[in-house]
Design a protein around this motif. Structure first.
Motif, short mmCIF file in Angstrom:
data_model
loop_
_atom_site.label_atom_id
_atom_site.label_comp_id
_atom_site.label_asym_id
_atom_site.label_seq_id
_atom_site.Cartn_x
_atom_site.Cartn_y
_atom_site.Cartn_z
N ARG A 1 -3.24 6.07 -1.10
CA ARG A 1 -4.47 5.75 -0.36
C ARG A 1 -5.12 6.90 0.23
O ARG A 1 -6.39 7.15 0.16
N ARG A 2 -4.23 7.75 0.65
CA ARG A 2 -4.85 9.11 1.37
C ARG A 2 -5.79 9.84 0.32
O ARG A 2 -6.67 10.40 0.29
N ASP A 3 -5.07 9.62 -1.05
CA ASP A 3 -5.62 10.80 -2.29
C ASP A 3 -6.87 9.78 -2.58
O ASP A 3 -7.92 10.50 -3.10
N VAL A 4 -7.04 8.50 -2.45
CA VAL A 4 -8.10 7.99 -2.74
C VAL A 4 -9.33 8.15 -1.76
O VAL A 4 -10.69 8.55 -2.47
N TYR A 5 -9.04 8.32 -0.35
CA TYR A 5 -10.33 8.98 0.59
C TYR A 5 -10.64 10.35 0.13
O TYR A 5 -11.70 10.70 0.16
N LYS A 6 -9.59 11.10 -0.51
CA LYS A 6 -9.98 12.60 -0.68
C LYS A 6 -10.84 12.65 -2.05
O LYS A 6 -11.92 13.36 -2.21
N PHE A 7 -10.57 11.89 -2.82
CA PHE A 7 -11.03 11.66 -4.17
C PHE A 7 -12.73 11.22 -3.90
O PHE A 7 -13.64 11.80 -4.43
N VAL A 8 -12.64 10.15 -3.38
CA VAL A 8 -14.08 9.61 -2.76
C VAL A 8 -15.07 10.51 -2.19
O VAL A 8 -16.15 10.73 -2.45
N VAL A 68 0.93 -1.32 -0.20
CA VAL A 68 -0.03 0.08 -0.06
C VAL A 68 0.81 1.52 -0.10
O VAL A 68 1.75 1.52 0.99
N ASP A 69 0.69 2.04 -0.92
CA ASP A 69 1.17 3.62 -1.00
C ASP A 69 0.58 4.47 -0.02
O ASP A 69 -0.64 4.62 -0.66
N ASP A 70 1.06 4.52 1.04
CA ASP A 70 0.25 5.51 1.97
C ASP A 70 -0.46 6.90 1.43
O ASP A 70 -1.55 7.17 1.73
N ALA A 71 0.52 7.38 0.55
CA ALA A 71 0.06 8.53 0.13
C ALA A 71 -0.99 8.60 -1.02
O ALA A 71 -2.13 9.38 -0.95
#
Length: 443
Positions: A338-345, A333-336
């Motif tokens: 994954r955080r981007d995915v949360y922001k996108f969603v 998992v690329d933490d950065a």
């Protein structure tokens, strides 16, 4: 002078050398100035996003992706659109198992139970989600409950898209079946519904109801399961055990459906496309279909309204599913990202009023409770469906676009065509289901 062929054109040696030198200068200049550009580009994290949304839905989704990209210069979401149904879910499973999945994907909520137990998708971090202003309280209870497996949240719903009833207000008015509110009169029994449909048929001189079903297990199942759940009945699919079902309710639902196809209330036989076309040209007063057809009907210029399918057996229920965001399993998992995915969603959820314009009911309740949503008609007239939606019974083989719905068609289509009894069709489907229940989840 010697001639050379270059990109299909005849050029001289001098022209070729001059052009090559000029091109070399451009490449050198581009390379020098591009160092800074490439460094800047490399700082932008690329987010892979798979979905199965096409047509008008695909256009709406692309617009939401573009808005999220513009608002977040640190990442760029790259969508990949794959074919709806088994091909999509097979490829997604293979990508996750093979270690080459996208960072985020869309799944129907009904398909998640077949993927979460096998570790093909990761659970969502609710604390990280809350950092972006999204919590369980933002969703209707039924939708939030569906997002969970064994106490963990594996999907975040974008919408609910129920099976509903569209109707032509001009035809309904002439048939005398509109209430004082200008909306369709309430009917509460199968007999009352059939009377209403026949009154509309007198106006159209064709049919009262459009419902194409030939060759489409999903279309047959959506109406059947709506009627079955209106009986207050459940279906349980427990591995290694026979299907638990209210057989009488199942047979009665099939018999009622078959009774509609009398070439007066509805056409004896027809597929989805012919059913929609019939309603669009005014040859029927009502259409049973999914909310996703709303843009097509509005584009046809119809005086169209919509409502949940009438409660004919006592319990409000409407077949539905949800397009939901999932996190395909990552080997590392690329933490950065994954955080981007949360922001996108979170951005897409908060901007889902445009998704509502396509007919879907947004899952994110602040949007549903907004004035902008209340101003959408006929969407607001079936928004109550979110309180009574009926997802497919959970199993590794059930859900939208599944082979199970194809097996349903194989066993009950002849019931609707008048070639088999409802009991025979249902019993055959039940046997096929029990065979599936005896097998392990292949993923």
């Amino acid at each position: 002078m010697k001639q050379f062929e270059f990109f299909g054109k005849q050029v001289s040696r001098r022209q070729l050398l001059t052009g090559t030198a000029a091109l070399g200068s451009v490449l050198v200049a581009g390379g020098l100035t591009g160092c800074g550009g490439n460094a800047q580009a490399s700082s932008i994290r690329d987010i892979g996003f798979w979905h199965l949304l096409s047509g008008g839905d695909g256009i709406k989704m692309q617009a939401m992706i573009s808005r999220a990209n513009e608002a977040n210069p640190g990442f760029k979401v790259h969508p990949t659109v794959l074919a709806w149904g088994p091909p999509y879910y097979t490829k997604l499973a293979m990508a996750s198992a093979g270690g080459r999945p996208p960072e985020v994907a869309i799944m129907h909520a009904s398909r998640v139970p077949g993927y979460a137990p096998g570790g093909l998708i990761d659970p969502w971090d609710l604390d990280l989600l809350a950092e972006h202003g999204v919590t369980g309280d933002n969703f209707a209870p039924r939708i939030w409950e569906k997002s969970q497996q064994n106490g963990k949240v594996f999907s975040i719903a974008l919408d609910s898209h129920p099976f509903v009833m569209f109707y032509n207000t001009d035809i309904a008015g002439k048939a005398g079946v509109l209430g004082a509110s200008g909306q369709l009169q309430e009917v509460t029994t199968p007999q009352e519904f059939m009377v209403m449909a026949r009154e509309m048929q007198k106006v159209t001189q064709a049919h009262g109801l459009s419902f194409g079903y030939l060759g489409s297990g999903s279309q047959m199942w959506r109406l059947f399961y709506t009627l079955y759940k209106q009986h207050g009945a459940d279906i349980e699919l427990i591995p290694g055990q026979p299907m638990k079902v209210d057989r009488d309710a199942a047979i009665e639902s099939l018999e009622f459906m078959a009774s509609l196809f009398d070439d007066t209330i509805a056409a004896k036989a027809g597929d989805i496309s012919t059913g929609i076309a019939e309603f669009a040209r005014g040859d029927s007063g009502m259409l049973f279909s999914g909310v996703w057809e709303l843009p097509t009907l509005k584009k046809a210029g119809l005086p169209v309204d919509a409502a949940t399918i009438p409660t004919l057996y006592g319990t409000p229920a409407a077949y539905a599913d949800s397009h939901s965001f999932v996190l395909p399993r990552q080997l590392n998992v690329d933490d950065a990202k994954r955080r981007d995915v949360y922001k996108f969603v979170s951005d897409v959820l908060k901007g889902s009023i445009s998704w509502a314009e396509a007919g879907h009911i947004p899952a994110y309740q602040p949007v549903v409770q907004s004035q902008a949503y209340r101003d959408l008609t006929p969407q607001i007239h079936y928004a109550n469906a979110a309180d009574s939606i009926a997802y497919d019974p959970e199993a590794w083989f059930s859900g939208s676009g599944s082979d199970w719905q194809t097996y349903f068609a194989e066993n009950v289509q002849n019931v609707f065509l008048g070639r088999d009894k409802a009991a025979a069709g249902w019993d055959a489907f039940e046997r096929r289901t029990n065979t599936l229940l005896s097998r392990p989840n292949p993923v």
